[in-house]
Design a protein around this motif. Structure first.
Motif, short mmCIF file in Angstrom:
data_model
loop_
_atom_site.label_atom_id
_atom_site.label_comp_id
_atom_site.label_asym_id
_atom_site.label_seq_id
_atom_site.Cartn_x
_atom_site.Cartn_y
_atom_site.Cartn_z
N HIS A 51 1.52 -2.11 -0.39
CA HIS A 51 0.95 -3.37 -0.19
C HIS A 51 -0.84 -2.98 -0.49
N GLU A 81 3.03 -5.87 -3.67
CA GLU A 81 2.08 -7.21 -2.86
C GLU A 81 0.63 -6.42 -3.09
N TYR A 102 -4.52 -6.81 9.68
CA TYR A 102 -3.66 -7.71 10.18
C TYR A 102 -2.12 -7.22 8.86
N VAL A 103 -2.83 -6.31 7.98
CA VAL A 103 -1.37 -5.74 7.47
C VAL A 103 -0.28 -5.50 8.56
N ASP A 104 0.78 -5.96 7.19
CA ASP A 104 2.32 -6.57 7.53
C ASP A 104 2.40 -4.91 8.39
N ARG A 106 5.65 -3.17 8.69
CA ARG A 106 6.95 -2.75 7.56
C ARG A 106 6.04 -2.00 6.57
N GLU A 148 -0.45 2.43 14.11
CA GLU A 148 0.17 1.26 13.47
C GLU A 148 -0.86 0.34 13.03
#
Length: 163
Positions: A51, A81, A102-104, A106, A148
């Motif tokens: 990402h 992405e 805010y990053v996913d 995963r 995370e």
């Protein structure tokens, strides 16, 4: 270690802004070479972002294009992405960290392509103050986060300058 890597990249060498809106400044030929060199460096060190948060400025987009162009030559590379972010263009450290939170969850490797002084200040919070004096164009650091993305904050990982 939770296996999350944050890559912080300052855009490569850009043209002087005489007569051009800052947001629209392009990379110089040297800057294009620097961006490709960062791509080679990331490939050699085994970093492949899944990402990207990239400032919406032309010079950051061109830097990212150079990096991904080289990484794309790797057999195992999967295109990340990309979030071209207007807020990342003007962000201070706190705002940039907020974008990262805010990053996913995963996502394992996040590349942030931005501007000084914000990128150097954020890197320094993980790498140490040498980042403040040595974060010239096309400098990249890698931070191994201990949390995370949601909990990303200065000091929540260990970083090093890659070039």
């Amino acid at each position: 270690m939770n296996g999350r890597t944050l890559l912080l990249l300052r855009h490569a060498k850009a043209e002087v802004g005489y007569g051009v809106v800052d947001h629209d400044r392009s990379l110089t030929d040297r800057g294009r070479g620097q961006a490709e060199a960062v791509g080679r460096l990331l490939a050699e060190q085994g970093y492949a972002p899944d990402h990207v948060i990239c400032s919406s400025a032309k010079r950051t987009r061109q830097t990212l294009d150079g990096v991904l162009g080289v990484l794309g030559e790797q057999e195992t590379f999967t295109a990340p992405e990309i979030d071209y972010s207007e807020p990342a263009y003007t962000a201070g450290v706190d705002s940039l960290v907020e974008l990262i939170t805010y990053v996913d969850p995963r996502v394992r490797t996040l590349l942030v392509v931005g501007h000084n002084p914000t990128i150097a200040q954020l890197a320094a919070s993980f790498v140490g103050n040498e980042a403040l004096v040595s974060y010239s164009p096309a400098t990249v650091s890698a931070v191994e986060l201990e949390v995370e993305w949601l909990y990303t904050a200065p000091g929540t990982g260990t970083g090093r300058l890659l070039n």
